[in-house]
Write a protein that holds these residues in place. Structure first.
Motif, PDB file in Angstrom:
ATOM      1  N   SER A  22     -19.220  46.665  35.824  1.00 10.63           N
ATOM      2  CA  SER A  22     -18.644  47.601  36.748  1.00 10.63           C
ATOM      3  C   SER A  22     -18.665  48.809  36.117  1.00 10.63           C
ATOM      4  N   ARG A  23     -18.446  49.934  37.029  1.00  7.72           N
ATOM      5  CA  ARG A  23     -18.392  51.304  36.582  1.00  7.72           C
ATOM      6  C   ARG A  23     -17.111  51.554  35.790  1.00  7.72           C
ATOM      7  N   ILE A  24     -17.234  52.443  34.605  1.00  7.68           N
ATOM      8  CA  ILE A  24     -16.067  52.777  33.975  1.00  7.68           C
ATOM      9  C   ILE A  24     -15.489  54.278  34.544  1.00  7.68           C
ATOM     10  N   VAL A  25     -14.042  54.257  34.506  1.00  2.00           N
ATOM     11  CA  VAL A  25     -13.199  55.443  34.954  1.00  2.00           C
ATOM     12  C   VAL A  25     -12.866  55.652  33.810  1.00  2.00           C
ATOM     13  N   ARG A  26     -13.001  56.628  32.821  1.00  2.00           N
ATOM     14  CA  ARG A  26     -12.446  57.005  31.600  1.00  2.00           C
ATOM     15  C   ARG A  26     -10.991  57.103  31.741  1.00  2.00           C
TER      16      ARG A  26
ATOM     17  N   GLU B 149     -24.139  48.760  27.994  1.00  2.00           N
ATOM     18  CA  GLU B 149     -24.922  50.093  28.697  1.00  2.00           C
ATOM     19  C   GLU B 149     -23.530  51.296  28.705  1.00  2.00           C
ATOM     20  N   ASN B 150     -24.107  52.292  28.466  1.00  2.00           N
ATOM     21  CA  ASN B 150     -23.118  53.599  28.676  1.00  2.00           C
ATOM     22  C   ASN B 150     -22.685  53.814  30.423  1.00  2.00           C
ATOM     23  N   GLY B 151     -21.238  53.630  30.493  1.00  2.00           N
ATOM     24  CA  GLY B 151     -20.846  53.862  31.909  1.00  2.00           C
ATOM     25  C   GLY B 151     -20.520  52.645  32.476  1.00  2.00           C
ATOM     26  N   LEU B 152     -20.791  51.521  31.868  1.00  2.00           N
ATOM     27  CA  LEU B 152     -20.549  50.153  32.721  1.00  2.00           C
ATOM     28  C   LEU B 152     -19.664  49.327  31.589  1.00  2.00           C
TER      29      LEU B 152
ATOM     30  N   SER C 254     -17.698  42.592  33.853  1.00  2.00           N
ATOM     31  CA  SER C 254     -18.817  43.293  33.121  1.00  2.00           C
ATOM     32  C   SER C 254     -19.704  44.058  33.910  1.00  2.00           C
TER      33      SER C 254
END
Length: 735
Positions: free
Chosen positions: A722-726, A679-682, A720
């Protein structure tokens, strides 16, 4: 009138005299030049020609040949020569200008820090500016020394200041030449590049001891392994060139071209080597052993497909050290029992069903006690057959067998050992020292070594002998190979310019170890060891393994008790053997066990090799087990996996979803593919993927990826889901 005529004649005479003088002068000059030319040509000619050559031609410069490559069996590179470059700045270069340097030093420092982060931009800038300031001070010192008339020698430190800490490759060097300031001609930047040839190993430490290494000074050649053994083949022959100065430029003129070294192709299989090293390393870590070795060879050809020699380092880790497969000059222990029983069966001394009394596991002979491994339990086992004695590795049964046949004639027993060829002097593919790589079997007639009454029974179960692992492997491979014992070998061919110049095949050491009847009896016993004896832990549910465990006390300064040497040697699949494998572990901690320790390594190697190499050949397996073992498959792209599995005709259950990425799970007779939800963002779950797919997925999500190890992803630093910080970093561990 007459006066005028005389005046005119006088003037003409004056002109003629002057002209004549000029002609005479030119003639004298011409003669002088001619004399000087003749003198230069014939009197001083050799001197001037030598000086001219010295100033404009530099002769007899060596052209270094390219060292040959070392290849795996499938053509993958194990070792190759790679040009590397040291990058320096000469701040005393005539063309370097302060204003230009100051203009670009900031941008150059930023570019260097971005590419080589061991220093930041400020540190690079200080390095360059300090070098410039030092050069100015040193130039002043040089001028002062000249003015004083002193003959003092002064060596400036501002020349050859290293700009990049490590050597760079050719691609990096080309990139450096595009950086601010460095993109000018070298005389304006003071940039100096020193080329050196280094040995690169694309697979890192894989098969490191066998492939070997070279000295830091590549001209000295190989220092160990194949690099040393075939140094004369790999190094090539240097050529000769001269450098000639033409119109102010130096040009190379090749007089004798260099002959590049030949390549060496080995029998090693990179995949099997990787499996072998990992399995051995893991067990050594688990047992805290001193060292270990594992060798796997192809039964029919004698080709060694993998060989790992690991020694414990001071920091507790394990690395390739001694050539243990050849240099373990120690008593083999119970793996030798197979040879003793084979000789007794062949000579008609016993039959497999003949029984011998073992009682509680203690047998007194000649003032010494022969013990079985169960003697401390106190259980009375009564009588055991010869076959059962091999199954449970009974010292008493084997010693009584040999005493029955050879007690009064030990020379015959020892000679029968010699006749098998196991003591034959063999030239191996790796350089060895002294008695390494030889099998030493005592003889009763050898006056230099005392032969006691107890030597015979103790020799029967693997003591009072010195046999390195490679010979044990060779003997068991002979059993797997229908009785034909062949030499294991590593070097397959010498090649030049892609063409095979010399090809190697194995030597036959003994065309027939024993009769077909004896061979069949021994083979059945080795299967029994795995199915119902000391090698039970080695058994696989997918195919039949045959082999023998070994446990021997290590002697030190004439006494036993300094640890144990445990081993397992066998072959698989037992019905139609394709590979023979030996595993030995020296001084493990805990209760020594040939079945659990080296046997565990053997099983892991056998099952993985079977899945990769034997699975596609059902004829090598029993009909009811041919499809039980599914090959190892990494998770990844659904499209790629389905294409590969379909092409190989491997059964699989496709993912029912419209998935881009899938998780591959092996099961009985097939491989299950299920959707990997991303999923996008995760943070996605990339465990089970290979490095390439995991890198693609994570970088596409905006993460910076750090990878450690090789194989498949076994852990990731971000969970897996968790929120992604670019721009944040994620670490992956591969095994």
């Amino acid at each position: 009138m007459a006066k005028n005529e005389n005046s005119i004649k006088g003037k003409k005479q004056t002109i003629i005299n002057r002209y004549g003088f000029i002609v005479f002068l030119f003639l004298a000059i011409f003669v002088a030049i001619l004399v000087y030319i003749v003198r230069i040509m014939f009197v001083e000619g050799d001197q001037w020609r030598a000086l001219g050559i010295k100033e404009t031609v530099k002769k007899d410069r060596e052209i270094k040949p390219n060292r040959g490559n070392i290849y795996a069996d499938d053509g993958r590179l194990l070792a190759t020569s790679e040009p590397l470059y040291g990058v320096y700045i000469d701040f005393m270069a005539e063309g370097i200008r302060k204003d230009t340097l100051m203009k670009y030093v900031g941008d150059l420092s930023v570019a260097l820090a971005r590419k080589y982060p061991d220093k930041n931009a400020t540190q690079y800038k200080n390095l360059i500016l300090n070098g410039w300031d030092l050069s100015r001070r040193e130039l002043n010192q040089i001028e002062q020394i000249k003015e004083s008339g002193s003959k003092k020698k002064f060596r400036p430190k501002s020349r050859y200041i290293r700009l990049i800490k490590r050597d760079v490759n050719y691609v990096e060097l080309k990139e450096l030449r595009t950086y601010p300031f460095l993109n000018q001609r070298s005389n304006r930047t003071g940039m100096i590049v020193e080329e050196r040839s280094m040995r690169a190993k694309p697979f890192g430490r894989l098969a490191g001891r066998t492939v070997g290494s070279i000295y830091k000074d590549i001209d000295k050649g190989g220092s160990s392994g194949v690099e040393l053994k075939y140094d004369s083949i790999l190094r090539g022959k240097p050529g000769v060139k001269s450098r000639q100065k033409i119109q102010g430029r130096w040009l190379d003129v090749v007089e004798v071209p260099a002959e590049d070294g030949w390549d060496v192709k080995t029998t090693l299989d990179v995949d099997i080597q990787d499996i072998t090293e990992k399995a051995l390393y893991s067990k050594l870590e688990e047992t805290g052993a001193e060292s270990g070795t594992a060798i796997i060879m192809e039964v029919a050809t004698g080709e060694i497909k993998a060989i790992s020699n690991l020694d414990r380092m001071p920091d507790g880790s394990y690395a390739e050290g001694n050539p243990n497969a050849f240099s373990y000059m120690s008593e083999p222990g119970s793996t030798f029992k197979t040879l003793s029983v084979m000789i007794a069966l062949e000579d008609g001394v016993v039959t497999p069903d003949e029984k011998f009394h073992v009682g509680t596991g203690l047998f007194q002979y000649g003032g010494r006690t022969v013990r079985d491994h169960y003697w401390r339990h106190g259980a009375d086992r009564g009588d055991l057959t010869v076959a059962q004695g091999i199954h449970i590795s009974s010292n008493i049964v084997v010693s009584k067998v040999i005493l029955k046949g050879y007690e009064n004639n030990p020379e015959k027993y020892v000679q029968r050992i010699y006749d098998t060829g196991i003591t034959k002097k063999i030239d191996w593919d790796v350089p060895l020292q002294g008695k390494e790589g030889t099998a030493i079997i005592r003889h009763p007639n050898d006056k230099s070594h005392y032969w006691s009454r107890t030597t015979l029974p103790w020799m029967s179960f693997g003591y009072e002998t010195q046999i390195p692992p490679i010979y044990i492997l060779m003997f068991y491979n002979g059993i797997a190979n229908g009785g034909k014992m062949i030499k294991p070998f590593i070097t397959k061919a010498f090649m030049h310019d892609g063409k095979v110049e010399k090809e190697f095949t194995t030597d036959i050491i003994n065309p027939s170890l024993c009769s077909p009847k004896t061979l069949e009896e021994i083979q059945q016993m080795l299967v029994g060891v795995v199915n119902e004896g000391t090698g039970k832990f080695v058994g696989s549910k997918s195919f039949q393994i045959a082999g023998k465990t070994g446990t021997a006390m290590i002697a030190s300064e004439g006494r036993y008790g300094s640890g144990y040497y445990v081993s397992f040697c066998g072959y698989f699949p037992a019905e139609k053997p394709m590979y023979t494998c030996f595993v030995g572990i020296r001084r493990p901690k805990g209760v020594p066990s040939g079945g659990l320790m080296p046997g565990g390594v053997f099983k892991q190697i056998a099952e993985q090799v079977y899945a990769r190499k034997v699975y596609m050949a059902p004829s090598a397996c029993k009909p009811d087990t041919a499809l039980l073992m599914t090959p190892y498959v990494k998770s990844g792209s659904k499209k790629d996996l389905e294409l590969v599995l379909s092409s190989l005709n491997l059964p699989y259950t496709p993912s029912q979803d419209d998935a881009e990425w899938v998780v591959a799970t092996p099961s009985i007779n097939k491989i299950d593919l299920r959707k990997n939800v991303i999923e996008n963002g995760l943070v996605p779950d990339v465990k089970g993927m290979g490095a390439r797919d995991a890198l693609f997925v994570l970088e596409r999500m905006g993460l910076r990826v750090r990878i450690q190890g090789y194989g498949k992803v076994v852990s990731q630093s971000m969970p897996s889901g968790s929120r992604i910080v670019r721009g944040s970093s994620i670490s992956l561990e591969l095994k």
